[in-house]
Design an enzyme around this catalytic site. Structure first.
Site: not given
Length: 224
Positions: A8, A82
């Site tokens: 990201h 994550e």
């Protein structure tokens, strides 16, 4: 299947070097927005058939410009979020950062029973990421992009790609909107073709799976 794993764009927690892994997580900084906006041009040559993002806000914001350019829906999946920092959440000190990435890459080297302090273990983290990759492979898509997170991508790639070891992943930071390109399938296995635009050759393969080299572990990149 061709698999593009994309980290990201930059977040405020990245700037502050914080282990910020909980949902929904922060949005993108102005630089992160620029990085996301640049992805369609950077990946213009890729014929992407399916686009995934994690359940954290930052990956969905990063995926949005690419989705618009490729006229794709963003498939949101929890499995590529994550790695949970557990007891290390929102810490920004070097000790926490090293514990986090060293634990994650120990999973890549085979110590999957090791648990992140107060968080998940390698069996759980690899299993959930594997499930999303398998879903994409079963869809019949030839090229799939997944917007995920730095530590999760490095951990999974080092565990599953035949030509990337935990040592290699420890020594090679994945920058914001950096891309790892792989070819393969869950059945045949995976091979990394490009790591942030750099082809991997035989000289890049680090033999052995003894675990990440402590001196090579960077603490500023573990999706902090």
């Amino acid at each position: 299947m061709r698999l593009l794993l994309i980290r990201h764009g930059q977040t405020p927690s990245n700037v502050k070097h914080l282990l910020d892994t909980a949902e929904p997580g922060p949005a993108l900084t102005p630089l992160g927005q620029e990085q996301a906006a640049a992805l369609p041009q950077a990946l213009a040559a890729e014929r992407i058939d399916a686009l995934y993002a994690s359940t954290l806000v930052r990956t969905q914001l990063t995926a949005a410009p690419l989705a618009a350019a490729k006229q794709l829906d963003v498939l949101v999946r929890d499995g590529i979020r994550e790695i949970s920092a557990g007891d290390l959440e929102m810490r920004g000190d070097d000790e926490a950062g090293e514990t986090y990435i060293t634990t994650a890459l120990a999973w890549s080297a085979g110590n999957t029973e090791l648990r992140m302090p107060g968080g998940e273990n390698g069996v759980e983290a690899l299993g959930r990421f594997d499930a999303v990759v398998e879903e994409a492979a079963k869809s019949g898509a030839e090229t799939v992009a997944m917007v995920s997170h730095g530590a999760a991508i490095r951990m999974w790639v080092a565990a599953r790609a035949e030509n990337v070891s935990a040592e290699y992943a420890a020594a090679h930071i994945l920058r914001n909107t950096g891309v790892v390109v792989l070819d393969g399938s869950p059945d045949r296995g995976w091979r990394v073709l490009l790591w942030e635009g750099r082809p991997l050759g035989p000289e890049d393969v680090v033999p052995g799976t003894s675990g990440p080299a402590g001196e090579a572990v960077g603490t500023g990149d573990a999706d902090r």
